[in-house]
Design a protein around this motif. Structure first.
Motif, PDB file in Angstrom:
ATOM      1  N   LEU A   1      -1.670  -8.064  -1.552  1.00  0.00           N
ATOM      2  CA  LEU A   1      -1.508  -6.801  -2.281  1.00  0.00           C
ATOM      3  C   LEU A   1      -0.150  -6.698  -2.979  1.00  0.00           C
ATOM      4  CD1 LEU A   1      -3.220  -4.183   0.055  1.00  0.00           C
ATOM      5  CD2 LEU A   1      -4.212  -5.537  -1.794  1.00  0.00           C
ATOM      6  N   ALA A   2       0.832  -7.456  -2.485  1.00  0.00           N
ATOM      7  CA  ALA A   2       2.138  -7.444  -3.144  1.00  0.00           C
ATOM      8  C   ALA A   2       2.029  -8.109  -4.509  1.00  0.00           C
ATOM      9  CB  ALA A   2       3.170  -8.155  -2.280  1.00  0.00           C
TER      10      ALA A   2
ATOM     11  N   LEU B   1       0.845  -1.206   0.000  1.00  0.00           N
ATOM     12  CA  LEU B   1       0.000   0.000   0.000  1.00  0.00           C
ATOM     13  C   LEU B   1       0.875   1.249   0.000  1.00  0.00           C
ATOM     14  CD1 LEU B   1      -2.844  -0.972   2.516  1.00  0.00           C
ATOM     15  CD2 LEU B   1      -3.154  -0.451   0.087  1.00  0.00           C
ATOM     16  N   ARG B   2       1.930   1.208   0.809  1.00  0.00           N
ATOM     17  CA  ARG B   2       2.818   2.378   0.887  1.00  0.00           C
ATOM     18  C   ARG B   2       3.542   2.606  -0.444  1.00  0.00           C
ATOM     19  NH1 ARG B   2       5.745   2.413   6.214  1.00  0.00           N
ATOM     20  NH2 ARG B   2       4.218   3.908   6.927  1.00  0.00           N
ATOM     21  N   TYR B   3       3.956   1.518  -1.069  1.00  0.00           N
ATOM     22  CA  TYR B   3       4.654   1.577  -2.369  1.00  0.00           C
ATOM     23  C   TYR B   3       3.759   2.240  -3.423  1.00  0.00           C
ATOM     24  CZ  TYR B   3       6.541  -0.446  -6.726  1.00  0.00           C
ATOM     25  OH  TYR B   3       7.033  -0.638  -7.993  1.00  0.00           O
ATOM     26  N   TYR B   4       2.506   1.820  -3.506  1.00  0.00           N
ATOM     27  CA  TYR B   4       1.606   2.418  -4.498  1.00  0.00           C
ATOM     28  C   TYR B   4       1.141   3.809  -4.057  1.00  0.00           C
ATOM     29  CZ  TYR B   4       1.590  -2.089  -6.819  1.00  0.00           C
ATOM     30  OH  TYR B   4       1.982  -3.225  -7.464  1.00  0.00           O
TER      31      TYR B   4
ATOM     32  N   GLU C   1      -3.531  -4.273  -8.426  1.00  0.00           N
ATOM     33  CA  GLU C   1      -4.803  -3.646  -8.807  1.00  0.00           C
ATOM     34  C   GLU C   1      -5.728  -3.503  -7.602  1.00  0.00           C
ATOM     35  OE1 GLU C   1      -5.550  -2.138 -11.410  1.00  0.00           O
ATOM     36  OE2 GLU C   1      -4.141  -2.875 -12.919  1.00  0.00           O
ATOM     37  N   LEU C   2      -5.676  -4.489  -6.729  1.00  0.00           N
ATOM     38  CA  LEU C   2      -6.528  -4.429  -5.539  1.00  0.00           C
ATOM     39  C   LEU C   2      -6.019  -3.356  -4.573  1.00  0.00           C
ATOM     40  CD1 LEU C   2      -8.997  -5.618  -4.129  1.00  0.00           C
ATOM     41  CD2 LEU C   2      -7.514  -7.377  -3.142  1.00  0.00           C
ATOM     42  N   ALA C   3      -4.695  -3.236  -4.470  1.00  0.00           N
ATOM     43  CA  ALA C   3      -4.116  -2.174  -3.634  1.00  0.00           C
ATOM     44  C   ALA C   3      -4.546  -0.813  -4.165  1.00  0.00           C
ATOM     45  CB  ALA C   3      -2.591  -2.286  -3.633  1.00  0.00           C
ATOM     46  N   LYS C   4      -4.506  -0.673  -5.482  1.00  0.00           N
ATOM     47  CA  LYS C   4      -4.895   0.586  -6.107  1.00  0.00           C
ATOM     48  C   LYS C   4      -6.365   0.894  -5.809  1.00  0.00           C
ATOM     49  CE  LYS C   4      -5.425   2.658 -10.683  1.00  0.00           C
ATOM     50  NZ  LYS C   4      -5.199   2.508 -12.121  1.00  0.00           N
TER      51      LYS C   4
END
Ligand code: GLN
Length: 234
Positions: free
Chosen positions: A198-199, A27-30, A203-206
């Motif tokens: 999410l890793a 999440l932090r990465y995106y 798309e789900l993280a986004k």
């Protein structure tokens, strides 16, 4: 950074099997690519969950022993978490966390572990068996495929107002029978996927981050964020 989101990591010191914390790193990465700072607090035993403060909540998986401890404590947060979920707060719950958002979970020893009934699913146990292995599902609304690894004794049956996160393409899913995997209720996403989900499924993280930004900044122009291209990392 232009935007900032507060994430509550529910029982992050107790429920974190198979690197579930990697979901927060993803999440932090995106989020960074969306010009967004992600601030994380662990909310654990005897701590209050304030539904007004948090823009995203993450609830990881765990073993029956830890789940029993969490099950007792989480009853004091039941009202606040239910309000957050029913108001459309974005949440990701994995495995043990998924089970605890529902009605109950019968552990491998037959003990009943009470959930918070925020969602309607319930989880029974299977005798001397676990669902272990790689799993692929397809989300019927977006046509996206999600990839992960499952390892659970519990068999979950969805309740009213819940739809699955996806249809099982290969693997076991919620219960090994009805081809469903995970659950979606409002902006709460539940899954048995470790890996972490999410890793491997950006798309789900986004989707979770965009929802959180839209709720917190209803007047912002998020077209740049929405255009972010997610490249497969597996
Ligand atoms: N203890 C639960 C089960 O076996 C959840 C396991 C997990 O979170 N990996 O079903």
């Amino acid at each position: 950074m232009k935007y900032s989101l507060n994430l509550a990591h529910l029982y992050g010191d107790l429920l974190n099997t198979y690197g579930d914390i990697g979901n927060i790193l993803a999440l932090r990465y995106y989020a960074k690519q969306m010009d967004t700072n992600l601030k994380v607090d662990i909310i654990s035993l005897n701590q209050e969950f304030n539904p007004e403060k948090y823009d995203i909540a993450f609830f990881g998986g765990g073993q029956d022993y830890e789940q029993m401890i969490v099950s007792k404590d989480i009853q004091s947060k039941k009202e606040a978490l239910t309000k957050y979920i029913h108001d459309g707060g974005p949440m990701l719950a994995i495995c043990g966390g998924y089970q605890l958002l529902g009605q109950y979970y019968i552990g491998a020893d037959g003990q009943k572990i009470e959930g918070i009934h925020a969602l309607d699913h319930y989880t029974e146990s299977q005798d001397n068996n676990r669902f272990i292995g790689d799993i692929v599902i397809k989300n019927e609304e977006t046509n996206q495929e999600y990839h992960g690894f499952e390892n659970h004794n519990g068999v979950t049956y969805l309740g009213k107002n819940e739809r699955p996160l996806g249809t099982v393409v290969s693997g076991h899913g919620n219960n090994g029978k009805d081809k469903t995997e995970g659950a979606i209720f409002k902006n709460t996403y539940c899954s048995y996927f470790h890996g972490p989900i999410l890793a491997r499924n950006g798309e789900l993280a986004k989707r979770i981050l965009i929802t959180a930004l839209q709720r917190k900044y209803p007047d912002a122009d998020l077209s740049k964020q929405q255009a972010l291209e997610i490249k497969p990392t597996y």
